[in-house]
Design an enzyme around this catalytic site. Structure first.
Site, mmCIF file in Angstrom:
data_model
loop_
_atom_site.group_PDB
_atom_site.id
_atom_site.type_symbol
_atom_site.label_atom_id
_atom_site.label_comp_id
_atom_site.label_asym_id
_atom_site.label_seq_id
_atom_site.Cartn_x
_atom_site.Cartn_y
_atom_site.Cartn_z
ATOM 1 N N PRO A 126 -9.262 -9.577 7.260
ATOM 2 C CA PRO A 126 -10.323 -10.198 6.459
ATOM 3 C C PRO A 126 -11.647 -9.449 6.509
ATOM 4 O O PRO A 126 -12.420 -9.507 5.546
ATOM 5 C CB PRO A 126 -10.458 -11.594 7.079
ATOM 6 C CG PRO A 126 -9.120 -11.870 7.673
ATOM 7 C CD PRO A 126 -8.639 -10.541 8.182
ATOM 8 N N GLU A 175 -1.877 -14.779 15.078
ATOM 9 C CA GLU A 175 -3.333 -14.952 15.041
ATOM 10 C C GLU A 175 -4.076 -13.626 14.941
ATOM 11 O O GLU A 175 -5.280 -13.595 14.745
ATOM 12 C CB GLU A 175 -3.806 -15.699 16.304
ATOM 13 C CG GLU A 175 -3.472 -17.177 16.315
ATOM 14 C CD GLU A 175 -4.108 -17.920 15.156
ATOM 15 O OE1 GLU A 175 -5.327 -17.808 14.965
ATOM 16 O OE2 GLU A 175 -3.381 -18.618 14.425
ATOM 17 N N ARG A 180 1.951 3.909 -8.701
ATOM 18 C CA ARG A 180 1.901 3.958 -10.161
ATOM 19 C C ARG A 180 0.913 4.997 -10.684
ATOM 20 O O ARG A 180 0.927 5.323 -11.868
ATOM 21 C CB ARG A 180 1.589 2.576 -10.743
ATOM 22 C CG ARG A 180 0.215 2.051 -10.446
ATOM 23 C CD ARG A 180 0.083 0.596 -10.879
ATOM 24 N NE ARG A 180 0.515 0.380 -12.249
ATOM 25 C CZ ARG A 180 -0.243 0.611 -13.319
ATOM 26 N NH1 ARG A 180 -1.469 1.093 -13.154
ATOM 27 N NH2 ARG A 180 0.209 0.388 -14.531
ATOM 28 N N ASP A 217 -5.784 1.045 -17.871
ATOM 29 C CA ASP A 217 -5.787 -0.141 -17.018
ATOM 30 C C ASP A 217 -7.197 -0.696 -16.864
ATOM 31 O O ASP A 217 -8.183 0.040 -16.947
ATOM 32 C CB ASP A 217 -5.257 0.203 -15.619
ATOM 33 C CG ASP A 217 -3.765 0.447 -15.609
ATOM 34 O OD1 ASP A 217 -3.094 0.044 -16.574
ATOM 35 O OD2 ASP A 217 -3.282 1.051 -14.625
#
Length: 254
Positions: free
Chosen positions: A92, A119, A157, A172
């Protein structure tokens, strides 16, 4: 390029590497993906890779010793590589993954991708060995595997020969070829469906008219859903007078 993935669940990657158009990148070795299970480097009969956190609390924490031995095995296997690669943890607190970052990774020598579970990972291992951290967004996954798959797919890609049309990824969303804007809507046959028809410019055969329509729709979509991208493109001088004229006439103009 080569990506070594440290994961307790290598089986999650198997179908991904042989499915879809990006499989070409893995089958040809353009993107070499190798999977490493830290449980293979754990000690004892149970091959334990996690333990309770000091200080108490819920969940378990991945232990540093099995991860260190696994990392050492990868580095030994890569010993002939002339370019050292970063050890990347999906977490995070990481830098958000975006198109610019993917473009950089797509031209790199690869990385060692560390997929956490439970965790988290003993902070001492992170402090000693992790050199970069990546986040997919402000939410929490059960492990880093989905994030690793997202990075691998986005990088694959962009490799030459992977997509059917070499110019496909140039259009894109977020691509510099679109000035960092969102892509326009797309339509295919039939021309009429459920009473809705394909926009006339797309049927005109007039290339300049089609390109102007697509640019206008890209601007409209971006202004509605991601207005900050309009501001970024404007600050970089990427918007033409025609672009600005369209934006001035939009409801809640920017």
């Amino acid at each position: 390029m080569r990506f070594d993935v440290i994961t307790l669940f290598p089986e999650l990657f198997a179908p991904f590497l042989v499915s879809g158009i990006t499989r070409r990148a893995y089958a040809t070795g353009l993107v070499d993906v190798r999977l490493w299970n830290p449980r293979d480097y754990a000690e004892g009969n149970y091959r334990r890779v996690d333990d309770r956190p000091f200080g108490g609390g819920p969940g378990m924490v991945m232990m540093a010793p099995p991860l260190e031995r696994c990392l050492a095995a990868i580095q030994a296997d890569r010993a002939q590589a002339t370019t050292p690669v970063p050890v990347v943890l999906f977490a995070p607190i990481g830098v958000p993954l975006n198109h610019a970052a993917v473009a950089q990774w797509s031209g790199s020598a690869g990385a060692i991708l560390l997929c956490g579970r439970y965790e988290g990972i003993d902070q001492r291992f992170i402090d000693r060995y992790v050199t970069a951290q990546i986040s997919l967004g402000d939410f929490v996954l059960s492990g880093g595997e989905i994030a690793a798959l997202a990075l691998l797919d986005a990088v694959a890609r962009l490799q030459p020969g992977v997509l059917n049309d070499e110019g496909s990824h140039q259009l894109d969303s977020f691509n510099p070829a679109l000035d960092g804007l969102l892509d326009c809507p797309h339509y295919t046959r039939p021309e009429e469906w459920q009473g809705e028809v394909v926009p006339a410019p797309l049927l005109s055969g007039h290339h300049a008219q089609i390109e102007r329509w697509r640019r206008d729709q890209s601007l409209r979509t971006t202004a509605q859903h991601r207005p900050e991208l309009i501001a970024t493109a404007r600050a970089a001088g990427r918007l033409s007078p025609a672009d600005e004229a369209l934006l001035r006439n939009l409801p809640g103009k920017l």
